[in-house]
Scaffold this motif. Structure first.
Motif, short mmCIF file in Angstrom:
data_model
loop_
_atom_site.label_atom_id
_atom_site.label_comp_id
_atom_site.label_asym_id
_atom_site.label_seq_id
_atom_site.Cartn_x
_atom_site.Cartn_y
_atom_site.Cartn_z
N ARG A 49 16.74 -83.39 -37.93
CA ARG A 49 18.16 -83.52 -38.10
C ARG A 49 19.13 -82.29 -37.52
N GLU A 50 18.32 -81.04 -37.63
CA GLU A 50 18.98 -79.92 -37.40
C GLU A 50 19.11 -79.79 -35.81
N ALA A 75 12.10 -70.76 -43.29
CA ALA A 75 13.37 -71.31 -42.94
C ALA A 75 13.89 -72.50 -43.29
N ILE A 76 12.83 -73.46 -43.04
CA ILE A 76 13.08 -74.75 -43.38
C ILE A 76 13.16 -75.15 -44.83
N LYS A 77 12.50 -74.47 -45.82
CA LYS A 77 12.66 -74.44 -46.96
C LYS A 77 14.08 -73.90 -47.38
N ILE A 83 20.81 -73.38 -48.94
CA ILE A 83 21.09 -71.96 -49.14
C ILE A 83 22.07 -71.80 -48.05
N VAL A 84 21.68 -71.93 -46.84
CA VAL A 84 22.28 -71.84 -45.66
C VAL A 84 22.93 -72.94 -45.07
N ASN A 85 23.60 -73.04 -43.94
CA ASN A 85 24.02 -74.37 -43.18
C ASN A 85 23.58 -74.71 -42.08
N ASN A 86 22.58 -73.86 -41.33
CA ASN A 86 21.94 -74.23 -40.18
C ASN A 86 20.65 -73.31 -40.04
N LEU A 87 20.09 -73.83 -39.03
CA LEU A 87 18.73 -73.39 -38.78
C LEU A 87 18.86 -71.66 -38.26
N LEU A 91 16.83 -68.88 -40.31
CA LEU A 91 16.17 -67.79 -39.55
C LEU A 91 16.35 -66.44 -39.79
N LYS A 92 17.46 -66.21 -40.07
CA LYS A 92 18.05 -64.77 -40.35
C LYS A 92 18.04 -64.42 -41.86
N TYR A 93 17.83 -65.58 -42.37
CA TYR A 93 17.91 -65.15 -44.11
C TYR A 93 17.09 -64.16 -44.18
#
Length: 158
Positions: A49-50, A75-77, A83-87, A91-93
């Motif tokens: 989807r992303e 990142a997927i979880k 928690i965030v809006n995009n991949l 990945l940076k979280y």
């Protein structure tokens, strides 16, 4: 890290590409100017989807951000939890902790109490053999901040 399946529209022709090994130019060459769409992405529905309508260069850029398989899984979880809006943000979280060598939430509970110093404090007042780690683990799980990644690894969202 990422494998994508690209289909040439109206031809029934499709091909898998490993983004660590090929560039957008090679994919564009295979497409030969035809309309295309990404029809599958290794990693499940969230990634699909992303990334489905994202340009190849952007997908390639995100692929470079992936440190290892576990990083992608985390990142997927994080993305699935909203928690965030995009991949890219996922990945940076960095506001999480990994609990390794824990086969159950009971193990996580025991490790958590030890890591936070609370177990040392408890030992002053009670015999720790009487602590019901299974129930504490269940309570931690109910809070929803722990996610099992695989057989012996848990993710804690802080």
């Amino acid at each position: 890290m990422l494998d994508i399946c690209v289909e040439k529209l109206n031809t029934g022709s499709w091909k898998w590409f490993n983004l660590d090994k090929v560039g957008a130019d090679e994919i564009q060459e295979w497409l030969n100017g035809q309309e295309w769409e990404i029809v599958d992405i290794e990693g499940g529905n969230t990634l699909y989807r992303e990334l489905r309508y994202m340009p190849f260069e952007k997908i390639k850029e995100l692929n470079r951000m992936i440190e290892d398989e576990q990083h992608l899984q985390i990142a997927i979880k994080i993305l699935e939890r909203g928690i965030v809006n995009n991949l890219e943000e996922a990945l940076k979280y960095e506001d999480y902790r990994i609990w390794n060598n824990c086969r159950s939430m009971e193990d996580v509970a025991q490790e958590w109490y030890e890591e936070t110093g609370q177990l040392k404090e408890l030992k002053k007042y009670i015999d720790i053999d009487y602590i019901d780690w299974e129930r504490i683990g269940r309570d931690l799980e109910i809070e929803g901040t722990f996610i099992q990644l695989n057989n012996d690894t848990y993710l804690e969202i802080l």
